[in-house]
Design a protein around this motif. Structure first.
Motif, mmCIF file in Angstrom:
data_model
loop_
_atom_site.group_PDB
_atom_site.id
_atom_site.type_symbol
_atom_site.label_atom_id
_atom_site.label_comp_id
_atom_site.label_asym_id
_atom_site.label_seq_id
_atom_site.Cartn_x
_atom_site.Cartn_y
_atom_site.Cartn_z
ATOM 1 N N GLN A 1 0.854 -1.178 0.000
ATOM 2 C CA GLN A 1 0.000 0.000 0.000
ATOM 3 C C GLN A 1 0.892 1.230 0.000
ATOM 4 O O GLN A 1 1.844 1.319 0.773
ATOM 5 C CB GLN A 1 -0.916 0.012 1.217
ATOM 6 N N PRO B 1 2.624 5.834 5.840
ATOM 7 C CA PRO B 1 3.823 5.356 5.149
ATOM 8 C C PRO B 1 3.503 4.314 4.076
ATOM 9 O O PRO B 1 2.354 3.901 3.921
ATOM 10 C CB PRO B 1 4.602 4.693 6.287
ATOM 11 N N VAL B 2 4.547 3.878 3.351
ATOM 12 C CA VAL B 2 4.442 2.715 2.462
ATOM 13 C C VAL B 2 4.359 1.491 3.374
ATOM 14 O O VAL B 2 5.097 1.384 4.350
ATOM 15 C CB VAL B 2 5.680 2.597 1.543
ATOM 16 N N LYS B 3 3.439 0.576 3.071
ATOM 17 C CA LYS B 3 3.277 -0.645 3.873
ATOM 18 C C LYS B 3 3.449 -1.858 2.971
ATOM 19 O O LYS B 3 2.838 -1.936 1.909
ATOM 20 C CB LYS B 3 1.899 -0.695 4.521
ATOM 21 N N LYS C 1 3.725 -6.242 3.047
ATOM 22 C CA LYS C 1 3.485 -7.448 3.837
ATOM 23 C C LYS C 1 3.562 -8.638 2.902
ATOM 24 O O LYS C 1 3.036 -8.596 1.783
ATOM 25 C CB LYS C 1 2.106 -7.387 4.492
ATOM 26 N N ASP D 1 6.608 -7.943 7.563
ATOM 27 C CA ASP D 1 5.965 -6.688 7.185
ATOM 28 C C ASP D 1 6.968 -5.555 7.359
ATOM 29 O O ASP D 1 7.886 -5.645 8.165
ATOM 30 C CB ASP D 1 4.670 -6.438 7.973
ATOM 31 N N THR E 1 7.421 -1.046 6.924
ATOM 32 C CA THR E 1 6.868 0.280 6.685
ATOM 33 C C THR E 1 8.030 1.250 6.519
ATOM 34 O O THR E 1 9.106 1.060 7.095
ATOM 35 C CB THR E 1 5.963 0.771 7.845
ATOM 36 N N GLU F 1 15.001 -1.474 12.745
ATOM 37 C CA GLU F 1 14.460 -0.134 12.544
ATOM 38 C C GLU F 1 15.600 0.827 12.281
ATOM 39 O O GLU F 1 16.673 0.681 12.851
ATOM 40 C CB GLU F 1 13.719 0.347 13.791
#
Length: 170
Positions: free
Chosen positions: A66, A88-90, A92, A102, A104, A134
């Protein structure tokens, strides 16, 4: 719904923290479905980007993406680069071992010839039960399995690794 050939996007989210765990390989053979509020693509001049906007959803097998905007770049009839932006861009996707990964980030940039995905802006890659990374920038080379994280200036990388025997008591 706009349909893009399977060779166009390959597997944007084929990354996981442990390099030995790979995204579902059967997804690569599935059609890629794209749904967007609007598109601006040239069928005759591949020097022009194909822009998808207004809520972009891309699916291929178990892969779900997404984004607010997707910028697809071509050369010699093949897509070379996909730049996704969002809030954000997601991403999965199911792994071959049945688990899920997943991710983001503010932006995901997939360079197909180098088989490299660069996530920037509060990037998080999470594989439940395995671990998490992260940082402001995460680079994953799908050909080598190498994952690099970092940040601008004082940016830090945060990682969490889950123990292999989570359910066993000593």
């Amino acid at each position: 719904m706009n349909r893009i050939p399977a060779a166009s996007l390959l597997l944007i989210a084929a990354f996981a923290l442990p390099a030995a765990v790979l995204a579902k390989t059967s997804d690569r053979n599935q059609p890629i479905d794209v749904d967007a509020g609007s598109s601006d693509c040239s069928v005759s001049d591949e020097r022009l980007p194909c822009l998808l906007t207004s809520g972009v959803t891309i699916t291929q097998g178990t892969l779900e993406i997404q984004a607010t905007r997707a910028d697809l770049r071509r050369s010699n009839g093949e897509f070379q680069r996909v730049i996704l932006n969002g809030g954000p861009v997601k991403l999965k996707q199911q792994m071959d071992d049945g688990g899920w990964v997943d991710a983001t980030a503010a932006q995901a940039d997939y360079n197909m010839p180098s088989d490299t995905v660069v996530l920037t802006g509060n990037a998080v890659v999470n594989q439940p039960g395995q671990g998490k990374i992260e940082g402001e920038r995460i680079v994953y080379n799908m050909g080598t399995g190498r994952v690099q994280g970092g940040g601008e200036g004082q940016g830090r990388v945060r990682m969490q690794f889950q123990p292999r025997n989570q359910g066993q008591q000593p």
